[in-house]
Write an enzyme that holds these catalytic residues in place. Structure first.
Site, PDB file in Angstrom:
ATOM      1  N   CYS A 200       0.863  -1.315   0.075  1.00  0.00           N
ATOM      2  CA  CYS A 200      -0.262   0.055   0.153  1.00  0.00           C
ATOM      3  C   CYS A 200       1.021   1.248   0.028  1.00  0.00           C
ATOM      4  O   CYS A 200       0.301   2.430  -0.062  1.00  0.00           O
ATOM      5  CB  CYS A 200      -0.815  -0.115   1.232  1.00  0.00           C
TER       6      CYS A 200
ATOM      7  N   CYS B  39      -2.530   8.435   6.251  1.00  0.00           N
ATOM      8  CA  CYS B  39      -1.426   8.429   6.958  1.00  0.00           C
ATOM      9  C   CYS B  39      -1.736   8.682   8.680  1.00  0.00           C
ATOM     10  O   CYS B  39      -1.092   8.128   9.570  1.00  0.00           O
ATOM     11  CB  CYS B  39      -0.478   9.700   6.572  1.00  0.00           C
TER      12      CYS B  39
END
Lengths: 127, 404
Positions: free
Chosen positions: A37, A106
């Site tokens: 990812c 994130c």
């Protein structure tokens, strides 16, 4: 895309990069994300007998926002109790770094990393 | 713009060559005629400029000037070639062959044609990015109208075997279209020797201005296209709209300059690419070149820096203007579909940079760029948990990662 100043600061001067010996009893390690990812975070906490996080270190594979999120998290959790650290939400991180929507994952990863590190520490203690 | 920038993104676009611009300027202010005005000197001047540009464009691919249709760029040329042929011949033949690593404008046009009832075969590629000619042979059917395979890939720079593809198509009376946006001016192209029937050109990839391109349309044996833009019937009825003489002249001059200096320029760029690679490979372990190492244009280096995420890396080298296969900034967060098609793992696809070297690249810039990349990769590897694991002998792929 231009980055937020705080992101650049944490990216260029990352706080608390490094590793603790993960086998040590008072160290909790969280490893989250996936290489496929494009981001992996390793967050480690060192906890004293009072349950206070006395030190934290990270290593991150990822974009600037991922590195900045993990760097910020190490700063935030130092000196906190496990419970306080565990209550940090991804939105706190995203807001502080002013992450755009495409980068919010994130901060989600950073929250996951805190929890994973705490969980690892608690499992060790329970043994 | 910030100072000290080093431009290494020649596949995205190239600067307009000052010699090109110089030829264009008179057609903006003094010689401003409409090239389609047939009854006064302004029109005649503009028309003759357009026609001589058409010859210059034709020459670089060994075509006749009548076979060149000016368009707005390679995206339009690709659309016109595919949709134009499909709509003209579609009642007889309804099958198209293309390749998974084509530019989005070819793939998206093919998807559009699928919705209109065409069937499309998307050829896979080998690990080196090249198609397999045997697989292509097997893909032909009685229904096959056209094969569209790009000449040079925009992401990894590999050159497809055009001559061989052309021969296979000609034997079967199938049209061969190639998107040559990244190839014209960089490698010798001959539409006759290579049996190419349709060829797309973009000016801004070859030191010409943005906003113009061309489509080569073979006259013998004739390829017919249904116009996608209707109007005054310009460009042999295939593409209506007033031409911009300045842009046409710019594309023409870009072709002249590229053709003149092709072998010298290519040798210089090859030398710089070699210098760059040597420096990087000597300083850094686990760096991989994506795409075939021989069948490629020298100005495209697509490198994977294992255990360092591409966008993070770009942030560390922010005065180097390069491109990343990571596409972490894109909404999809998916790594490059071209690299994935090569069988590059998703992880390595996230670690890739495309370094584009071109006409105006200087040797010092190449050396500086290599040094900066080496410093950045070392810094980021020190910060990378994957690098740490790899150094400790832990197989990263053995870990049960949770995807997110």
């Amino acid at each position: 895309m231009a980055y937020n100043k705080k992101v650049i600061d944490h990216y260029e001067n990352p706080r608390n990069v490094g590793s603790f010996e993960s086998s040590e009893k008072n160290v909790g390690t969280g490893l989250v994300g996936a290489p496929s990812c494009g981001d992996v975070m390793k967050l480690q906490i060192k906890v004293d007998s009072q349950g206070l996080i006395i030190d934290a270190k990270f290593k991150t594979f990822g974009c600037g926002s991922a590195i900045a999120s993990s760097s910020l998290v190490t700063e935030k959790i130092k000196g906190k109790t496990l419970q306080e650290a565990g209550s940090i939400r991804n939105s706190d991180i995203a807001n502080e770094l002013d992450l755009p929507p495409v980068k919010r994952h994130c901060s989600v990863l950073a929250e996951d990393a805190i929890r994973a590190a705490i969980r690892d520490y608690q499992e060790k203690i329970a043994k | 713009m910030a100072k000290n920038l080093i431009y290494l993104d020649y596949q995205a676009t190239t600067p307009c060559d000052p010699r090109v611009l110089e030829k264009m300027i008179p057609y903006l202010c003094e010689k401003y005629g409409n090239p389609h005005s047939r009854n006064h000197a302004f029109g005649w001047d503009a028309e003759s400029a357009v026609e001589s540009a058409r010859q210059q464009v034709a020459k670089i691919i060994n075509a006749e000037s009548k076979e060149i249709i000016f368009t707005s760029g390679a995206t339009e040329s690709n659309n016109l070639a595919l949709k134009g042929a499909a709509e003209f011949y579609g009642d007889k033949k309804k099958h198209i062959i293309t390749c998974v690593t084509e530019h989005k404008c070819v793939l998206d046009t093919c998807r559009h044609l699928e919705q209109k009832g065409f069937s499309v075969t998307y050829l896979p590629v080998h690990k080196n990015g090249l198609i397999d000619l045997e697989t292509l042979k097997e893909a032909f059917t009685e229904e096959t109208l056209l094969v569209s395979i790009m000449a040079v890939n925009n992401e990894i720079g590999v050159i497809q075997p055009l001559r061989e593809i052309g021969a296979l198509c000609r034997e079967r009376n199938v049209f061969f279209h190639t998107d040559a946006a990244q190839a014209v001016g960089k490698i010798p192209l001959d539409v006759n020797e290579m049996n190419i029937d349709l060829l797309s050109i973009s000016a801004h990839k070859m030191y010409g201005p943005m906003g113009i391109g061309a489509l080569y349309v073979r006259r013998n044996p004739r390829v017919r296209l249904k116009a996608q833009i209707n109007g005054g019937g310009q460009e042999r009825g295939m593409r209506s709209g007033t031409l911009s003489p300045a842009l046409c002249v710019g594309l023409g001059e870009a072709c002249v300059l590229s053709q003149e200096k092709m072998s010298q320029e290519s040798a210089r760029i090859r030398y710089y690419a070699h210098l760059f690679c040597k420096k990087i490979m000597e300083a850094l372990p686990e760096v991989y070149l994506n795409g075939d190492k021989d069948s490629r244009v020298p100005g495209n280096l697509n490198l994977s820096f294992a255990h360092v995420e591409g966008e993070g890396l770009m942030m560390a080298i922010k005065n180097l203007c390069v491109s990343s296969g990571s596409a972490c900034t894109s909404a999809s967060l998916e790594p490059s579909y071209v690299l994935r098609a090569l069988g590059v793992s998703e992880e390595l696809a996230h670690t890739s940079l495309r370094i584009g070297i071109g006409r105006f690249t200087k040797k010092e810039e190449i050396e500086l760029a290599a040094d900066q990349i080496i410093t950045a990769v070392n810094k980021l590897r020190d910060m990378s948990p994957l690098w740490e694991m790899a150094q400790a002998g832990i197989d990263v792929s053995s870990i049960d990662w949770a995807s997110h």
